[in-house]
Each structure stands twice: as C-alpha cells, then as structure tokens.
Design an enzyme around this catalytic site. Sequence first.
Site, PDB file in Angstrom:
ATOM      1  N   TYR A  32       0.820  -1.211   0.000  1.00 34.25           N
ATOM      2  CA  TYR A  32       0.000   0.000   0.000  1.00 34.25           C
ATOM      3  C   TYR A  32       0.852   1.258   0.000  1.00 34.25           C
ATOM      4  O   TYR A  32       0.614   2.176   0.780  1.00 34.25           O
ATOM      5  CB  TYR A  32      -0.927  -0.002   1.216  1.00 34.25           C
ATOM      6  CG  TYR A  32      -2.091  -0.940   1.064  1.00 34.25           C
ATOM      7  CD1 TYR A  32      -3.121  -0.628   0.190  1.00 34.25           C
ATOM      8  CD2 TYR A  32      -2.154  -2.131   1.769  1.00 34.25           C
ATOM      9  CE1 TYR A  32      -4.194  -1.491   0.015  1.00 34.25           C
ATOM     10  CE2 TYR A  32      -3.218  -2.999   1.600  1.00 34.25           C
ATOM     11  CZ  TYR A  32      -4.236  -2.678   0.726  1.00 34.25           C
ATOM     12  OH  TYR A  32      -5.291  -3.525   0.553  1.00 34.25           O
ATOM     13  N   TYR A 159     -13.964  -4.957   5.064  1.00 31.66           N
ATOM     14  CA  TYR A 159     -12.650  -5.318   4.515  1.00 31.66           C
ATOM     15  C   TYR A 159     -12.402  -6.773   4.866  1.00 31.66           C
ATOM     16  O   TYR A 159     -12.470  -7.153   6.041  1.00 31.66           O
ATOM     17  CB  TYR A 159     -11.535  -4.433   5.104  1.00 31.66           C
ATOM     18  CG  TYR A 159     -10.165  -4.905   4.694  1.00 31.66           C
ATOM     19  CD1 TYR A 159      -9.611  -4.517   3.469  1.00 31.66           C
ATOM     20  CD2 TYR A 159      -9.426  -5.769   5.499  1.00 31.66           C
ATOM     21  CE1 TYR A 159      -8.362  -4.976   3.069  1.00 31.66           C
ATOM     22  CE2 TYR A 159      -8.178  -6.227   5.106  1.00 31.66           C
ATOM     23  CZ  TYR A 159      -7.648  -5.824   3.894  1.00 31.66           C
ATOM     24  OH  TYR A 159      -6.417  -6.284   3.498  1.00 31.66           O
ATOM     25  N   ASP A 253     -16.049 -13.104   9.926  1.00 27.78           N
ATOM     26  CA  ASP A 253     -14.622 -12.906   9.696  1.00 27.78           C
ATOM     27  C   ASP A 253     -14.054 -12.313  10.985  1.00 27.78           C
ATOM     28  O   ASP A 253     -14.176 -11.114  11.239  1.00 27.78           O
ATOM     29  CB  ASP A 253     -14.425 -11.969   8.498  1.00 27.78           C
ATOM     30  CG  ASP A 253     -12.952 -11.680   8.232  1.00 27.78           C
ATOM     31  OD1 ASP A 253     -12.109 -12.052   9.075  1.00 27.78           O
ATOM     32  OD2 ASP A 253     -12.651 -11.069   7.193  1.00 27.78           O
TER      33      ASP A 253
END
Length: 436
Positions: A32, A159, A253
């Site tokens: 990133y 995300y 998640d």
Amino acid sequence: MQNAAMTQDAPTTRKGPADWYAGGLPHIWLPYAQMKTMTAPLPVARTDGCRIILADGRELIDGIASWWTACHGYNHPHIREALVRQAEVMPHVMFGGLVHEPALHLARRLVALLPGGLERVFFSESGSVAVEIALKMAVQFWRNQGRERTRLVTFRGAYHGDTAGAVALGDPQDSMHGGFKGLPTVHICVDLPTDEPTTEALRDTLERHAETLAGIIVEPLVQGAGGMRFHDAVVLRRLRELADRYDLLLIFDEIFTGFGRTGTMFGCEAAGVVPDIVTLSKALTGGTLPLAATVASRRVFEAFWSDDPRHALTHGPTYMANALACAAANASLDLFAREPRLKQVRAISAQLARGLAPCRGLPRVKEVRVKGAIGVVELDRIDDLDALRGRFIDEGVFVRPFGSVVYLTPAFTIGEEELGALTAAVVKVVGGLSGG
Ligand SMILES: Cc1ncc(COP(=O)(O)O)c(C=O)c1O
C-alpha cells in the site's frame, strides 16, 4: 527523510543501519505504498515487549502490535521456546495425506474455545486465504446439494483481505480497494442492519435474491481496516435471524476481532451468536508466524461428507498447518489460558477511554471511540498521511493512521506508562493539526 532511499539506483545510507538497508531497499516493494513519494521506511533492528528498536538505536513504543497480531507483546519467551523446540523436531511437513501433533492439538483447542457447533478446522497461511476458503466452502456447500448459490451479502465499510476473491467481498466504493472497481463483483453490498430502515433494506434484498445467495459475511463488532467502525452485538443477532429465515450461511470474519481484541475471546461470543463459518488469523500465533484457520460447523462439514470425490473441498495451500506456526499458536493459547489477558483488555479499554478523551473537542476531531483494546480518533480528513505518521515517530511512538482515523491497537501486555505515552502522543499530535 523523504524519497531518497526509495530511488532505484541511488540508495541513501541512513545513520545507523548496516549495508542490508541501502543494498536491499532498491529491490523491495512495500505494501500500500507509492514507492516514489513515500517516506523511507524505518529500519528495525529488533523488537522487545511493546517496543520497536530501530537500527539507529531509537526505541518506539508500539501502538499497533504489528497490525494487531502481537497480542502478548514481541518476543514472548513462552512462544519463543515453543518455536525453538518445534524447529528441532520438524519445522514443516506437507499436510496432504499427513498430519502432525501441533496442528491436531491446535484444531482441538480452537474448537473447544469457539462456541459449540463449530468443529472442523481448515488451516491456511493468511487471513485473506482463510476468507477465500470460507467463500469457496459456502458456494460448494450449496453446490454439493445440487443448488447454484454463488453470491454473498457483504456490508459497506467491510474489509476481508487483499486477494481477488476477498477484495470482491469488501466495500466496492469506500475502501482501499476502490481502484479495483473494474473487477467483477458478484456479491451484493448493503448497509449493516444497524437500525430499522437498514434492516428493512437487507430483508428486502434477501427476499429478492435469496435463491442466488450462499450466505452473509461480516466482521463482527468491528469493521477494522475499512475504518475501525463499531457496531452492536444486536446487529449480529439480527443477521443470524435473517440468515436462518432465508436459509443462508452466516460467516464471521474474526481475523481482527478474534483472540480478545474486543474484550471477549471472539466477537461471536459477545453476541451469543453461533455463525456457520468463522475465519481466524492475525493474533492466532501471537504475532510470530503466518497462520489462519477457517472453522466450519458440523452442518457445513456434512455437506462435504460423501462417497462422491467431487464433493471434497477443493483447496490445499502448500504451507497449510505449518508445524512451527501451529506450535506458536498453541503457545499463544497457553498464554491466554494462564495469564489474565481479558482482564488486561478491560484495563486497556478504560485507560484508552480516559487517555483519548481530551481529543474530543479538538478542531479536526469528528469522534473518539473505544471498544476493547481498540482506541480510535476519527478526524474530518487527513491531508498528509506520511507527515502525520512522521509526527508520531518524532514523539517516540509507532502509530500508523490510515484513511481518516488515528487508532491504537496495542499488545494486551502493554504497561500503564507505555499506554499513557501512546495516548498522550495521540492527543499532542492530533491537537497540533490546524483546523479548517
Ligand atoms: C477482518 C479481516 N479479514 C481479512 C484480513 C486479511 O488478512 P491478511 O492480511 O492476513 O491476508 C484482515 C487484515 O487486516 C482483516 O482485518
């Protein structure tokens, strides 16, 4: 220091680090990062407890715990000893047709810790891959029963990782993967059902599309890398009800929330909800080695239990259930069992709330929020992320804001004084931002 060390052929030497830095940096591609303009990365010599020690001798108090993995602090002797022991016996052996004690022991312990019904563990080596496996499990769960249900419901702000399948599950608009908008997104992204209108909208979506949907995937309690946004446990109960009503699999998640981060061992525990599939990684090995797990309920597993070889789950990463990583994870679970980690999380939570409170009312601050060992100061915007990150380094702390949030996710073993230094640095740096 800006740019210089990132040039392709003229690496800059910094005070302190040896040749490895100047010689290796031109050959590294960082995550990133706009490699051309980014501030040169800091060379780390070693880690210790909650400290990152730089090659030039500076010590930074770590506010992030290496993307919230190092929950017991760095270099914990118990994990280190387990790793050394395992390295002498067997660092790795393939998991196809073979099994070993550290993995089977770990699977049994994870199942014992998770709520009842989640009982089959599929190991992999990163969070994104664990999510990919959950996705494939959900689709194949239906396919094995002769039904073609291939899409998942995902949520704005979500995300779930960086691999293409996981990217497709993230928020397609407002996320760090906005640049991948062209990728096929087969899933349906809606608002989290936090109130009556959003619950109604989700119900409506399910009513219209349930036949093509395999399940719902959510980060329970905290949407982490999508902006550190919190929601209540009631949202998760709502999701369980809706998943049951429309016969969908519910996937949690827990790669961020697992292992104590929000105050209970897992987010699902706080909600009193049992999902059909859970993904785990990050703090699983106490921040030492890459390892992830996708844990399925008996119902999910039974859809793969068949005389037909085509009904087998088609996945198998090379480093699946790496023995060293499993040994580290077992040692990490020993520490959760024998040390008061959740009590430490409660103390951290209270101190974060006190320490970050002065940020409220500062010109650029939109909100201050704390959940478990997560402290967040949300700003109206961050104009120069690199400069802001640099200001934290100048204060002797490692804090890495992203988007418009400054956040702390320290190790659970952090001392009161070190945590005080972190919150004081946040107050000072955020307070130094000019309004407007
Ligand atoms: C909730 C969640 N899912 C998945 C991932 C991806 O994990 P990894 O970076 O190990 O691939 C992350 C990483 O931040 C995460 O927070």
